[in-house]
Design a protein around this motif. Structure first.
Motif, PDB file in Angstrom:
ATOM      1  N   LEU A  96       0.805  -1.218   0.000  1.00 45.98           N
ATOM      2  CA  LEU A  96       0.000   0.000   0.000  1.00 45.98           C
ATOM      3  C   LEU A  96       0.840   1.271   0.000  1.00 45.98           C
ATOM      4  O   LEU A  96       0.292   2.370   0.004  1.00 45.98           O
ATOM      5  CB  LEU A  96      -0.944   0.007   1.216  1.00 45.98           C
ATOM      6  N   SER A  99       3.721   6.385   3.810  1.00 49.15           N
ATOM      7  CA  SER A  99       3.227   7.745   4.036  1.00 49.15           C
ATOM      8  C   SER A  99       4.314   8.772   3.776  1.00 49.15           C
ATOM      9  O   SER A  99       5.477   8.579   4.137  1.00 49.15           O
ATOM     10  CB  SER A  99       2.720   7.874   5.476  1.00 49.15           C
ATOM     11  N   VAL A 106       1.717   2.363   4.927  1.00 49.28           N
ATOM     12  CA  VAL A 106       0.282   2.620   5.066  1.00 49.28           C
ATOM     13  C   VAL A 106      -0.399   1.470   5.804  1.00 49.28           C
ATOM     14  O   VAL A 106      -1.279   1.685   6.639  1.00 49.28           O
ATOM     15  CB  VAL A 106      -0.349   2.831   3.680  1.00 49.28           C
ATOM     16  N   SER A 107       0.013   0.241   5.507  1.00 44.37           N
ATOM     17  CA  SER A 107      -0.563  -0.912   6.205  1.00 44.37           C
ATOM     18  C   SER A 107      -0.300  -0.838   7.701  1.00 44.37           C
ATOM     19  O   SER A 107      -1.168  -1.191   8.514  1.00 44.37           O
ATOM     20  CB  SER A 107       0.014  -2.209   5.628  1.00 44.37           C
ATOM     21  N   ILE A 110      -2.684   1.699   9.216  1.00 39.71           N
ATOM     22  CA  ILE A 110      -4.041   1.152   9.353  1.00 39.71           C
ATOM     23  C   ILE A 110      -4.124   0.228  10.558  1.00 39.71           C
ATOM     24  O   ILE A 110      -5.091   0.275  11.332  1.00 39.71           O
ATOM     25  CB  ILE A 110      -4.436   0.414   8.064  1.00 39.71           C
ATOM     26  N   PHE A 278     -13.807  -1.501  10.185  1.00 37.45           N
ATOM     27  CA  PHE A 278     -13.140  -0.407   9.481  1.00 37.45           C
ATOM     28  C   PHE A 278     -13.955   0.875   9.560  1.00 37.45           C
ATOM     29  O   PHE A 278     -13.920   1.704   8.656  1.00 37.45           O
ATOM     30  CB  PHE A 278     -12.903  -0.788   8.014  1.00 37.45           C
ATOM     31  N   LEU A 293      -9.345   5.431  12.210  1.00 36.68           N
ATOM     32  CA  LEU A 293      -9.248   5.505  10.756  1.00 36.68           C
ATOM     33  C   LEU A 293      -9.909   6.756  10.198  1.00 36.68           C
ATOM     34  O   LEU A 293      -9.483   7.278   9.165  1.00 36.68           O
ATOM     35  CB  LEU A 293      -9.888   4.256  10.128  1.00 36.68           C
ATOM     36  N   GLY A 297      -7.868   9.270   7.764  1.00 34.57           N
ATOM     37  CA  GLY A 297      -8.300   9.643   6.420  1.00 34.57           C
ATOM     38  C   GLY A 297      -8.422  11.143   6.252  1.00 34.57           C
ATOM     39  O   GLY A 297      -8.002  11.703   5.229  1.00 34.57           O
ATOM     40  N   SER A 300      -4.980  12.757   6.164  1.00 31.11           N
ATOM     41  CA  SER A 300      -4.286  12.415   4.918  1.00 31.11           C
ATOM     42  C   SER A 300      -4.767  13.290   3.771  1.00 31.11           C
ATOM     43  O   SER A 300      -3.968  13.732   2.937  1.00 31.11           O
ATOM     44  CB  SER A 300      -4.512  10.941   4.581  1.00 31.11           C
ATOM     45  N   VAL A 308      -1.334   7.384   1.559  1.00 28.94           N
ATOM     46  CA  VAL A 308      -2.341   6.952   2.538  1.00 28.94           C
ATOM     47  C   VAL A 308      -3.732   7.022   1.923  1.00 28.94           C
ATOM     48  O   VAL A 308      -4.557   6.109   2.097  1.00 28.94           O
ATOM     49  CB  VAL A 308      -2.263   7.821   3.807  1.00 28.94           C
ATOM     50  N   THR A 312      -5.495   3.377   1.350  1.00 27.47           N
ATOM     51  CA  THR A 312      -6.716   3.054   2.088  1.00 27.47           C
ATOM     52  C   THR A 312      -7.903   2.930   1.142  1.00 27.47           C
ATOM     53  O   THR A 312      -8.780   2.089   1.353  1.00 27.47           O
ATOM     54  CB  THR A 312      -7.005   4.130   3.148  1.00 27.47           C
ATOM     55  N   PHE A 316     -10.054  -0.497   1.142  1.00 24.84           N
ATOM     56  CA  PHE A 316     -11.457  -0.468   1.542  1.00 24.84           C
ATOM     57  C   PHE A 316     -12.386  -0.759   0.367  1.00 24.84           C
ATOM     58  O   PHE A 316     -13.463  -1.347   0.550  1.00 24.84           O
ATOM     59  CB  PHE A 316     -11.801   0.884   2.171  1.00 24.84           C
TER      60      PHE A 316
END
Length: 341
Positions: A96, A99, A106-107, A110, A278, A293, A297, A300, A308, A312, A316
């Protein structure tokens, strides 16, 4: 069935591609990217002149070589289409990205935010279903009674109150004035020093207000859907036949009506259950100082942390597509008459 599942899985590929492409194109036209933000911070940095006065380093501009280094750091030294397909290659390997501003995968970000989101989402999901479904059944059995009217009024009032407004009221009353519950955080600062029993109590003590703010509005849809589904089934011919055979009302309700009435609820169960892990509730997380989260978001997007945002979004969207497939397959599990031809 297997051919249908294969078709749905194959359709996920262009769907994912379209979502990522559209978002990536929009990002290219959004002003204030990571390079621009870096330059803005440089221009805002003030230094001290020879006479003690304040001067702005940014007024002197940025060295072109340094600017190229900054672009290379964020990957903007490459054409947009090359960056897009490079991102797709990473996602194909379930990488993913990293950042821009937090220097973390990113994982990993999360995973770090999941405890808050799971706490909010899972408790909201469990309480909603455990209360709303029995409430909907009771309302269907007592349709038109005073109980039905009063509970409908209460449920709709709760649905009409925004969660963040209720959160403010709960904070002011129970957190500020009465001081029954903490104002912030998921656990106390000395949580590591507590025994397991004390940890559970401390966790439940902290999570009560935010979950209450989130769960109140979620009763209405499930409760009213359950009620209407039961009312529709109760009026059908097979129910009258079961009653004519001498079966008790409890047997008719739970053995015959219950399974058919729960079809629309059970089919939405996988999406609601997976979504509980999530859940991102920005306003609730902000009010109660919960780093989940939703806040990840939002920050980000504001900071233009594109890895990110895209990482994400990919994760998702993929989870949402798979969950939708599972929800559709639940129709066959609940009602064997449904065929995917």
């Amino acid at each position: 069935m297997w051919s249908y599942i294969l078709k749905r899985l194959l359709l996920m590929i262009p769907t994912l591609f379209g979502v990522l492409l559209l978002t990536f194109v929009v990002i290219q036209f959004v002003p204030g990217g990571p390079v621009e933000q870096y330059l803005a911070e440089a221009r805002a940095g003030a230094g001290t002149g020879a006479e003690g006065g304040s001067v702005y380093r940014g007024a002197q501009g940025v060295d072109p070589q340094r600017l190229e280094q900054i672009k290379a750091l964020y990957g903007f030294d490459k054409p947009a289409h090359e960056r897009f397909f490079q991102m797709l290659g990473q996602f194909a390997r379930f990488d993913l990205g990293t950042s821009f501003f937090q220097n973390k995968a990113v994982s990993q970000l999360i995973i770090e935010k999941l405890p808050v989101s799971v706490s909010l989402g899972l408790w909201t999901f469990l309480i909603s279903y455990l209360v709303a479904v029995p409430l909907g059944v009771a309302k269907a059995v007592r349709a038109g009674s005073r109980f039905d009217l009063v509970t409908t009024l209460l449920v709709l009032v709760g649905y009409a109150i925004p969660g963040f407004v209720l959160g403010v009221a709960l904070l002011v009353i129970f957190g500020g004035q009465l001081q029954w519950f903490p104002l912030r955080g998921l656990t106390s600062s000395n949580w590591e020093e507590l025994s397991w029993g004390a940890r559970i109590v401390d966790y439940l003590w902290h999570i009560t207000l935010p979950v209450t703010a989130m769960v109140l509005g979620s009763f209405a849809v499930t409760a009213m859907l359950t009620k209407n589904s039961f009312l529709e089934e109760i009026r059908k011919q097979y129910v009258m036949t079961a009653r004519a055979k001498g079966l008790s009302e409890r047997q008719v309700l739970w053995k015959h009506v219950f399974r058919n009435a729960l079809i629309p609820i059970v089919t939405g169960f996988p999406a609601a259950f997976i979504g509980a892990f999530f859940t991102g509730a920005l306003l609730i997380e902000t009010q109660f100082s919960l780093d989940g989260l939703g806040l990840l978001g939002y920050e980000s997007v504001i900071r233009r942390d594109y890895p990110v945002v895209m990482g994400t979004l990919f994760l998702f969207t993929l989870i949402g597509l798979i969950t939708k497939l599972v929800s559709d397959l639940c129709y066959v599990w609940v009602d064997p008459r449904v065929k995917f031809d």
